[in-house]
Design a protein around this motif. Structure first.
Motif, PDB file in Angstrom:
ATOM      1  N   UNK A 188     -62.390  50.501 -55.674  1.00 48.77           N
ATOM      2  CA  UNK A 188     -61.002  50.311 -55.249  1.00 48.77           C
ATOM      3  C   UNK A 188     -60.531  48.888 -55.542  1.00 48.77           C
ATOM      4  N   UNK A 189     -61.381  47.895 -55.245  1.00 49.89           N
ATOM      5  CA  UNK A 189     -60.992  46.510 -55.514  1.00 49.89           C
ATOM      6  C   UNK A 189     -60.763  46.306 -57.004  1.00 49.89           C
ATOM      7  N   UNK A 190     -61.694  46.794 -57.832  1.00 45.58           N
ATOM      8  CA  UNK A 190     -61.576  46.607 -59.284  1.00 45.58           C
ATOM      9  C   UNK A 190     -60.364  47.362 -59.841  1.00 45.58           C
ATOM     10  N   UNK A 191     -60.194  48.613 -59.414  1.00 40.68           N
ATOM     11  CA  UNK A 191     -59.101  49.413 -59.942  1.00 40.68           C
ATOM     12  C   UNK A 191     -57.737  48.900 -59.522  1.00 40.68           C
ATOM     13  N   UNK A 192     -57.573  48.575 -58.242  1.00 42.71           N
ATOM     14  CA  UNK A 192     -56.269  48.122 -57.754  1.00 42.71           C
ATOM     15  C   UNK A 192     -55.937  46.718 -58.246  1.00 42.71           C
ATOM     16  N   UNK A 193     -56.941  45.832 -58.287  1.00 42.77           N
ATOM     17  CA  UNK A 193     -56.693  44.487 -58.791  1.00 42.77           C
ATOM     18  C   UNK A 193     -56.207  44.541 -60.235  1.00 42.77           C
ATOM     19  N   UNK A 194     -56.816  45.408 -61.030  1.00 43.49           N
ATOM     20  CA  UNK A 194     -56.452  45.495 -62.431  1.00 43.49           C
ATOM     21  C   UNK A 194     -55.083  46.114 -62.657  1.00 43.49           C
ATOM     22  N   UNK A 195     -54.504  46.722 -61.645  1.00 40.66           N
ATOM     23  CA  UNK A 195     -53.166  47.295 -61.783  1.00 40.66           C
ATOM     24  C   UNK A 195     -52.067  46.264 -61.537  1.00 40.66           C
ATOM     25  N   UNK A 196     -52.436  45.034 -61.164  1.00 40.03           N
ATOM     26  CA  UNK A 196     -51.410  43.998 -61.054  1.00 40.03           C
ATOM     27  C   UNK A 196     -50.704  43.857 -62.403  1.00 40.03           C
ATOM     28  N   UNK A 197     -49.376  43.824 -62.429  1.00 41.97           N
ATOM     29  CA  UNK A 197     -48.642  43.837 -63.703  1.00 41.97           C
ATOM     30  C   UNK A 197     -48.591  42.474 -64.393  1.00 41.97           C
ATOM     31  N   UNK A 198     -49.788  41.902 -64.613  1.00 37.93           N
ATOM     32  CA  UNK A 198     -49.889  40.590 -65.249  1.00 37.93           C
ATOM     33  C   UNK A 198     -50.871  40.691 -66.402  1.00 37.93           C
ATOM     34  N   UNK A 199     -50.431  40.451 -67.650  1.00 38.98           N
ATOM     35  CA  UNK A 199     -51.401  40.418 -68.764  1.00 38.98           C
ATOM     36  C   UNK A 199     -52.405  39.292 -68.521  1.00 38.98           C
ATOM     37  N   UNK A 200     -53.690  39.458 -68.815  1.00 36.85           N
ATOM     38  CA  UNK A 200     -54.302  40.570 -69.536  1.00 36.85           C
ATOM     39  C   UNK A 200     -54.836  41.678 -68.651  1.00 36.85           C
ATOM     40  N   UNK A 201     -54.456  41.722 -67.382  1.00 30.04           N
ATOM     41  CA  UNK A 201     -54.911  42.807 -66.523  1.00 30.04           C
ATOM     42  C   UNK A 201     -54.329  44.128 -67.020  1.00 30.04           C
TER      43      UNK A 201
END
Length: 234
Positions: A152-165
């Motif tokens: 959950x931490x990895x998936x949700x953090x990576x959904x932040x709308x900031x490249x390169x995420x």
């Protein structure tokens, strides 16, 4: 003093984090291959071998400091954070570059959410086996709970709308081409902005703690949702 079972807690946390990060990156590579870009395969990164995805800072140093710090202070793991070496993707080789990049980016978090749900389903087996072998099932239960948390931490953090995420690349795929390309150029600065907001600002600005807020609100609610979707009463 940390709990005597700190070594088992460390093993469970490390294993859960490694699986979450490895399959997240592998999902990007396989999605890219399916959409026409074999770059990850050509670079030898289309692999489930965790060593192929290790980033010395994001996979070893940062998670290691967080895990040991928590074990030595509170005796358990309540938060995990890290990243792997990104799987190489050449958007020019995708059949539909912007939309293809969006789908490739979404594959990583989607894998994490699936793994969180799968761990929730496997918790039923841990609960059923607890009376037969309490020690091993207690460890399995903790590993599965940490697997839900790590994914959950990895998936949700990576959904932040900031490249390169991944969230930044998903947003770029939704934008018109005239806006998407300039937005993607922010990629070289994006991760620095995220790390500044997550790790430095809480120490510079009293009361500003986005990680703590995420743990209390977003991650906690997402954890409850995973348990609900996997058939557990919350």
């Amino acid at each position: 003093m940390p709990d005597p079972g700190w070594l088992q807690e460390l093993l469970a946390a490390v294993l859960a984090t490694v699986i979450a990060i490895t399959l997240h990156e592998a999902a990007h590579g396989y999605a890219a291959l399916g959409l026409g870009d074999p770059t990850a395969r050509e670079a030898g990164r289309l692999s489930l071998n965790p060593l192929r995805h290790v980033d010395r800072v994001g996979t070893v140093l940062v998670p290691g400091v967080l895990l040991l710090g928590q074990l030595l202070t509170i005796g358990r793991v309540e938060f995990m954070f890290g990243w792997a070496k990104p799987v190489p993707v050449d958007m020019r080789r995708l059949r539909n570059p912007l939309q293809g990049m969006m789908l490739v980016a979404a594959a990583g978090p989607a894998m994490n959410f699936f793994l969180a749900w799968l761990a929730g389903m496997l918790l039923h087996l841990a609960v059923l086996g607890d009376s037969a072998s309490p020690d091993s099932m207690t460890w399995a239960y903790r590993f599965l709970a940490l697997s839900i948390l790590a994914n959950l931490v990895l998936g949700l953090f990576n959904l932040l709308p900031i490249p390169p995420l991944d969230g930044g690349r998903i947003l770029a795929g939704l934008l018109p081409r005239s806006l998407a390309l300039p937005y993607l150029r922010l990629e070289r600065w994006g991760i620095l902005l995220v790390l500044f907001a997550v790790f430095l600002l809480p120490r510079l600005v009293q009361g500003f703690d986005p990680v703590g807020w995420a743990l209390r609100r977003v991650i906690a609610n997402a954890f409850d949702l995973v348990l609900l979707l996997s058939g557990h009463a919350t």
